[in-house]
Design a protein around this motif. Structure first.
Motif, PDB file in Angstrom:
ATOM      1  N   MET A 183       0.813  -1.202   0.000  1.00 36.12           N
ATOM      2  CA  MET A 183       0.000   0.000   0.000  1.00 36.12           C
ATOM      3  C   MET A 183       0.854   1.263   0.000  1.00 36.12           C
ATOM      4  SD  MET A 183      -3.057  -0.981  -0.241  1.00 36.12           S
ATOM      5  CE  MET A 183      -4.358   0.006   0.388  1.00 36.12           C
ATOM      6  N   LEU A 184       2.029   1.219   0.618  1.00 34.42           N
ATOM      7  CA  LEU A 184       2.860   2.424   0.671  1.00 34.42           C
ATOM      8  C   LEU A 184       3.270   2.895  -0.716  1.00 34.42           C
ATOM      9  CD1 LEU A 184       5.248   1.800   3.703  1.00 34.42           C
ATOM     10  CD2 LEU A 184       3.273   3.309   3.598  1.00 34.42           C
ATOM     11  N   LYS A 185       3.476   1.963  -1.653  1.00 31.74           N
ATOM     12  CA  LYS A 185       3.913   2.388  -2.974  1.00 31.74           C
ATOM     13  C   LYS A 185       2.809   3.114  -3.737  1.00 31.74           C
ATOM     14  CE  LYS A 185       3.292  -2.118  -5.148  1.00 31.74           C
ATOM     15  NZ  LYS A 185       4.000  -3.156  -5.872  1.00 31.74           N
ATOM     16  N   LEU A 186       1.604   3.105  -3.222  1.00 31.85           N
ATOM     17  CA  LEU A 186       0.500   3.836  -3.838  1.00 31.85           C
ATOM     18  C   LEU A 186       0.425   5.291  -3.369  1.00 31.85           C
ATOM     19  CD1 LEU A 186      -2.277   1.111  -3.628  1.00 31.85           C
ATOM     20  CD2 LEU A 186      -0.837   1.679  -5.597  1.00 31.85           C
ATOM     21  N   LEU A 187       1.238   5.642  -2.384  1.00 33.03           N
ATOM     22  CA  LEU A 187       1.205   7.015  -1.867  1.00 33.03           C
ATOM     23  C   LEU A 187       1.788   7.988  -2.885  1.00 33.03           C
ATOM     24  CD1 LEU A 187       2.248   6.459   1.848  1.00 33.03           C
ATOM     25  CD2 LEU A 187      -0.002   7.073   0.980  1.00 33.03           C
ATOM     26  N   PRO A 188       1.288   9.220  -2.887  1.00 34.60           N
ATOM     27  CA  PRO A 188       1.811  10.228  -3.814  1.00 34.60           C
ATOM     28  C   PRO A 188       3.184  10.714  -3.356  1.00 34.60           C
ATOM     29  CG  PRO A 188       0.252  11.231  -2.321  1.00 34.60           C
ATOM     30  CD  PRO A 188       0.223   9.748  -2.037  1.00 34.60           C
ATOM     31  N   PRO A 189       3.867  11.496  -4.181  1.00 33.22           N
ATOM     32  CA  PRO A 189       5.121  12.105  -3.747  1.00 33.22           C
ATOM     33  C   PRO A 189       4.914  12.804  -2.408  1.00 33.22           C
ATOM     34  CG  PRO A 189       4.753  12.521  -6.068  1.00 33.22           C
ATOM     35  CD  PRO A 189       3.499  11.880  -5.533  1.00 33.22           C
ATOM     36  N   SER A 190       5.913  12.706  -1.549  1.00 32.47           N
ATOM     37  CA  SER A 190       5.761  13.184  -0.177  1.00 32.47           C
ATOM     38  C   SER A 190       6.956  13.997   0.300  1.00 32.47           C
ATOM     39  CB  SER A 190       5.587  11.992   0.778  1.00 32.47           C
ATOM     40  OG  SER A 190       4.499  11.203   0.396  1.00 32.47           O
ATOM     41  N   VAL A 191       6.671  15.000   1.131  1.00 33.10           N
ATOM     42  CA  VAL A 191       7.697  15.754   1.844  1.00 33.10           C
ATOM     43  C   VAL A 191       7.424  15.559   3.322  1.00 33.10           C
ATOM     44  CG1 VAL A 191       8.642  18.029   2.362  1.00 33.10           C
ATOM     45  CG2 VAL A 191       7.940  17.487   0.039  1.00 33.10           C
ATOM     46  N   ILE A 192       8.418  15.097   4.049  1.00 30.29           N
ATOM     47  CA  ILE A 192       8.281  14.872   5.483  1.00 30.29           C
ATOM     48  C   ILE A 192       9.240  15.819   6.177  1.00 30.29           C
ATOM     49  CG2 ILE A 192       8.545  13.177   7.335  1.00 30.29           C
ATOM     50  CD1 ILE A 192       8.040  11.073   4.957  1.00 30.29           C
ATOM     51  N   VAL A 193       8.683  16.697   7.006  1.00 28.01           N
ATOM     52  CA  VAL A 193       9.475  17.702   7.712  1.00 28.01           C
ATOM     53  C   VAL A 193       9.414  17.393   9.201  1.00 28.01           C
ATOM     54  CG1 VAL A 193       9.748  20.154   8.211  1.00 28.01           C
ATOM     55  CG2 VAL A 193       8.957  19.434   5.949  1.00 28.01           C
ATOM     56  N   ALA A 194      10.575  17.251   9.805  1.00 29.81           N
ATOM     57  CA  ALA A 194      10.660  17.001  11.248  1.00 29.81           C
ATOM     58  C   ALA A 194      11.462  18.126  11.896  1.00 29.81           C
ATOM     59  CB  ALA A 194      11.335  15.661  11.516  1.00 29.81           C
ATOM     60  N   THR A 206       8.598   5.667  -4.530  1.00 33.69           N
ATOM     61  CA  THR A 206       7.854   6.915  -4.364  1.00 33.69           C
ATOM     62  C   THR A 206       8.831   8.056  -4.146  1.00 33.69           C
ATOM     63  OG1 THR A 206       5.970   5.772  -3.396  1.00 33.69           O
ATOM     64  CG2 THR A 206       6.151   8.113  -2.919  1.00 33.69           C
ATOM     65  N   ASP A 207       8.599   9.160  -4.820  1.00 35.78           N
ATOM     66  CA  ASP A 207       9.428  10.345  -4.619  1.00 35.78           C
ATOM     67  C   ASP A 207       9.130  10.896  -3.229  1.00 35.78           C
ATOM     68  OD1 ASP A 207      11.033  12.566  -4.876  1.00 35.78           O
ATOM     69  OD2 ASP A 207       9.763  13.569  -6.353  1.00 35.78           O
ATOM     70  N   ALA A 208      10.097  10.808  -2.340  1.00 35.70           N
ATOM     71  CA  ALA A 208       9.906  11.270  -0.962  1.00 35.70           C
ATOM     72  C   ALA A 208      11.148  12.016  -0.507  1.00 35.70           C
ATOM     73  CB  ALA A 208       9.641  10.088  -0.040  1.00 35.70           C
ATOM     74  N   SER A 249      11.519  25.430   5.954  1.00 31.56           N
ATOM     75  CA  SER A 249      10.564  24.378   5.601  1.00 31.56           C
ATOM     76  C   SER A 249       9.781  24.757   4.352  1.00 31.56           C
ATOM     77  CB  SER A 249       9.603  24.129   6.764  1.00 31.56           C
ATOM     78  OG  SER A 249      10.288  23.643   7.884  1.00 31.56           O
ATOM     79  N   CYS A 250       9.403  26.021   4.243  1.00 29.95           N
ATOM     80  CA  CYS A 250       8.675  26.485   3.050  1.00 29.95           C
ATOM     81  C   CYS A 250       9.546  26.366   1.798  1.00 29.95           C
ATOM     82  CB  CYS A 250       8.206  27.926   3.232  1.00 29.95           C
ATOM     83  SG  CYS A 250       6.854  28.089   4.393  1.00 29.95           S
ATOM     84  N   ARG A 251      10.831  26.716   1.921  1.00 27.38           N
ATOM     85  CA  ARG A 251      11.736  26.572   0.778  1.00 27.38           C
ATOM     86  C   ARG A 251      11.836  25.121   0.332  1.00 27.38           C
ATOM     87  NH1 ARG A 251      14.584  30.380   3.661  1.00 27.38           N
ATOM     88  NH2 ARG A 251      15.998  28.820   4.522  1.00 27.38           N
ATOM     89  N   GLU A 252      11.900  24.216   1.297  1.00 29.04           N
ATOM     90  CA  GLU A 252      11.954  22.786   0.978  1.00 29.04           C
ATOM     91  C   GLU A 252      10.699  22.356   0.222  1.00 29.04           C
ATOM     92  OE1 GLU A 252      13.426  18.908   0.833  1.00 29.04           O
ATOM     93  OE2 GLU A 252      14.484  20.655   1.599  1.00 29.04           O
ATOM     94  N   LEU A 253       9.554  22.786   0.687  1.00 31.76           N
ATOM     95  CA  LEU A 253       8.305  22.416   0.015  1.00 31.76           C
ATOM     96  C   LEU A 253       8.225  23.011  -1.389  1.00 31.76           C
ATOM     97  CD1 LEU A 253       5.830  22.790   2.997  1.00 31.76           C
ATOM     98  CD2 LEU A 253       6.457  20.673   1.834  1.00 31.76           C
ATOM     99  N   LYS A 254       8.664  24.247  -1.545  1.00 31.68           N
ATOM    100  CA  LYS A 254       8.622  24.894  -2.860  1.00 31.68           C
ATOM    101  C   LYS A 254       9.513  24.177  -3.866  1.00 31.68           C
ATOM    102  CE  LYS A 254       7.420  29.479  -1.215  1.00 31.68           C
ATOM    103  NZ  LYS A 254       7.897  30.845  -0.983  1.00 31.68           N
ATOM    104  N   GLN A 255      10.636  23.640  -3.421  1.00 34.55           N
ATOM    105  CA  GLN A 255      11.517  22.893  -4.319  1.00 34.55           C
ATOM    106  C   GLN A 255      10.847  21.599  -4.788  1.00 34.55           C
ATOM    107  OE1 GLN A 255      15.239  22.219  -2.364  1.00 34.55           O
ATOM    108  NE2 GLN A 255      15.739  24.378  -2.249  1.00 34.55           N
ATOM    109  N   PHE A 256       9.983  21.090  -3.969  1.00 38.43           N
ATOM    110  CA  PHE A 256       9.351  19.803  -4.249  1.00 38.43           C
ATOM    111  C   PHE A 256       8.194  19.934  -5.244  1.00 38.43           C
ATOM    112  CE2 PHE A 256       6.636  16.147  -3.134  1.00 38.43           C
ATOM    113  CZ  PHE A 256       7.559  15.138  -3.320  1.00 38.43           C
TER     114      PHE A 256
END
Length: 92
Positions: free
Chosen positions: A1-12, A34-36, A84-91
């Motif tokens: 099921m995990l391979k069905l997930l869309p591209p993801s950005v995980i910020v910790a 998956t692009d993560a 974090s916003c810069r990271e998301l914008k690159q994605f």
């Protein structure tokens, strides 16, 4: 099921008990094709975005909204949020 997930950005956050799990999750997604991306924001703790924009929540979690600890938190939260916003914008 995990391979069905869309591209993801995980910020910790650097001081986050969930950071290691977030990194492992991103690695697992990448292993499945998956692009993560994983980003660990330095010098902040879990919930820093919410706490920065809502000092009332910070106070409810036990933080005092005055004094050195709060000033240090505020000093690091804004640049951390921007990073974090810069990271998301690159994605996207």
């Amino acid at each position: 099921m995990l391979k069905l997930l869309p591209p993801s950005v995980i910020v910790a956050a650097e001081h986050d008990g969930l950071a290691a799990e977030g990194k492992a999750f991103a690695e697992r997604l990448r292993a499945l094709g998956t692009d993560a991306r994983f980003s660990c924001t330095p010098e902040v703790s879990h919930g820093y975005i919410e706490d920065y924009y809502n000092p009332g929540i910070y106070a409810v979690r036990g933080g005092k909204t005055e004094g050195q600890r709060y000033e240090t938190f505020m000093k690091h939260a804004a640049p951390a949020f921007e990073a974090s916003c810069r990271e998301l914008k690159q994605f996207i």
